[in-house]
Design a protein around this motif. Structure first.
Motif, PDB file in Angstrom:
ATOM      1  N   PRO A 200       0.820  -1.217   0.000  1.00 18.61           N
ATOM      2  CA  PRO A 200       0.000   0.000   0.000  1.00 18.61           C
ATOM      3  C   PRO A 200       0.852   1.263   0.000  1.00 18.61           C
ATOM      4  N   THR A 203      -2.161   5.582   3.329  1.00 18.88           N
ATOM      5  CA  THR A 203      -3.497   5.088   3.628  1.00 18.88           C
ATOM      6  C   THR A 203      -3.945   5.675   4.963  1.00 18.88           C
ATOM      7  N   GLY A 230      -5.198   6.792   0.255  1.00 12.98           N
ATOM      8  CA  GLY A 230      -5.979   5.565   0.243  1.00 12.98           C
ATOM      9  C   GLY A 230      -6.792   5.379   1.509  1.00 12.98           C
ATOM     10  N   GLU A 231      -7.746   4.488   1.413  1.00 11.35           N
ATOM     11  CA  GLU A 231      -8.518   4.036   2.561  1.00 11.35           C
ATOM     12  C   GLU A 231      -8.311   2.533   2.700  1.00 11.35           C
ATOM     13  N   LYS A 233     -10.372   0.268   2.824  1.00 12.27           N
ATOM     14  CA  LYS A 233     -11.259  -0.492   1.928  1.00 12.27           C
ATOM     15  C   LYS A 233     -10.709  -0.554   0.508  1.00 12.27           C
ATOM     16  N   ASP A 234      -9.715   0.279   0.187  1.00  9.91           N
ATOM     17  CA  ASP A 234      -9.057   0.187  -1.119  1.00  9.91           C
ATOM     18  C   ASP A 234      -8.095  -0.998  -1.182  1.00  9.91           C
ATOM     19  N   ILE A 257      -0.206  -0.829  -4.467  1.00  9.95           N
ATOM     20  CA  ILE A 257      -1.596  -0.372  -4.538  1.00  9.95           C
ATOM     21  C   ILE A 257      -1.644   0.974  -3.837  1.00  9.95           C
ATOM     22  N   ASN A 258      -1.559   2.057  -4.650  1.00  6.75           N
ATOM     23  CA  ASN A 258      -1.331   3.370  -4.059  1.00  6.75           C
ATOM     24  C   ASN A 258      -1.944   4.529  -4.849  1.00  6.75           C
ATOM     25  N   GLY A 259      -2.825   4.235  -5.780  1.00  9.22           N
ATOM     26  CA  GLY A 259      -3.471   5.302  -6.537  1.00  9.22           C
ATOM     27  C   GLY A 259      -2.540   6.055  -7.463  1.00  9.22           C
TER      28      GLY A 259
END
Length: 263
Positions: A200, A203, A230-231, A233-234, A257-259
């Motif tokens: 992540p 977050t 991030g949240e 839930k992402d 996973i980091n937008g």
């Protein structure tokens, strides 16, 4: 009514047992809830947050997925306690665990430079983040079910790809996790157990927010192409996918996973 019940499709992780370390809060908590929603039975590891772990277990047990959950206190840096964690999982559900998610982790919220990092701080971060992941993965490699459904999912960090000042110990500890996971996937050849790392970015958890100023959080938002941090839930759905049969062909990977914060 009985016929209708028998025709209800099973959830993707129905009957499987998942151990989630650091499950009492943050990303670990959301992962546990998501795996339960997919039908898994949960072994919720915590070290000090017993009340939060108990509340989570009750939430899972009272959910609509019919999943069960137990809590197990264990320091993941202690090999005897990690063994106890797996023993309790097997005892509670009368089967070998199927899934391990290593979400337990620590970070120094003062973000010291290398010159100002104490040996004690360095050792604490490596003991939990790296040694803890190693011990859990070692136990999982010997005890997860073979023949299908075996999944090891380590939790790393996108900070490994960004290398910001003040994160030397944390980034180094997570880089070690990435390397270990890639090697583990190869060593598990023939077991059908997969090993992947989820990394992540920023977050909205206590670990990320504590110690950061409003300007620093704003900087993370501005540095993300999607315009937000991030949240939890992402993150959880990716872990759920990797844990399912649909994720079987993904193996030995580190997935950021980091937008778009780190590419």
């Amino acid at each position: 009514m009985e016929e209708e019940a028998s025709n209800t499709p099973k959830l993707p992780l129905h009957g499987r047992v998942a151990i989630v370390t650091g499950a009492s809060r943050g990303i670990g908590r959301e992962i546990a809830l998501h795996l339960a929603s997919l039908g898994a039975n949960l072994v919720l590891n915590y070290n000090s947050s017993s009340t939060q772990a108990d509340l989570l277990a009750n939430e899972i047990i009272n959910s609509s997925s019919d999943s069960q959950a137990i809590t197990v206190q264990a320091d993941v840096s202690d090999p005897l306690q990690v063994k106890k964690l797996f023993d309790e999982a097997e005892k509670a559900f009368n089967t070998n665990p199927h899934i391990l998610v290593t979400s337990a982790g620590v970070l120094n919220p003062q973000f010291p430079t290398i010159a100002n990092t104490t040996v004690e701080d360095w050792d604490t971060i490596f003991n939990i983040n790296t040694r803890g992941t190693f011990l859990c993965c070692q136990e999982a490699a010997n005890r997860l079910t073979r023949g299908g459904g075996g999944r090891i999912i380590t939790v790393s960090s996108s900070v490994v790809g960004r290398n910001p000042p003040g994160f030397a110990a944390y980034a180094a500890s997570k880089a070690a996790v990435d390397t270990m996971t890639r090697i583990l996937a190869k060593e598990l050849k023939g077991t059908t157990i997969t090993a992947n790392s989820v990394a992540p970015g920023p977050t909205a958890t206590d670990m990320f927010l504590v110690g950061r100023s409003e300007e620093e959080v704003k900087g993370a938002v501005e540095g993300t192409p999607l315009g937000r941090i991030g949240e939890t839930k992402d993150i959880a759905p990716l872990v759920g996918f990797l844990a399912s049969d649909a994720g079987e062909w993904i193996n030995g990977q580190v997935i950021r996973i980091n937008g778009g914060f780190v590419v």
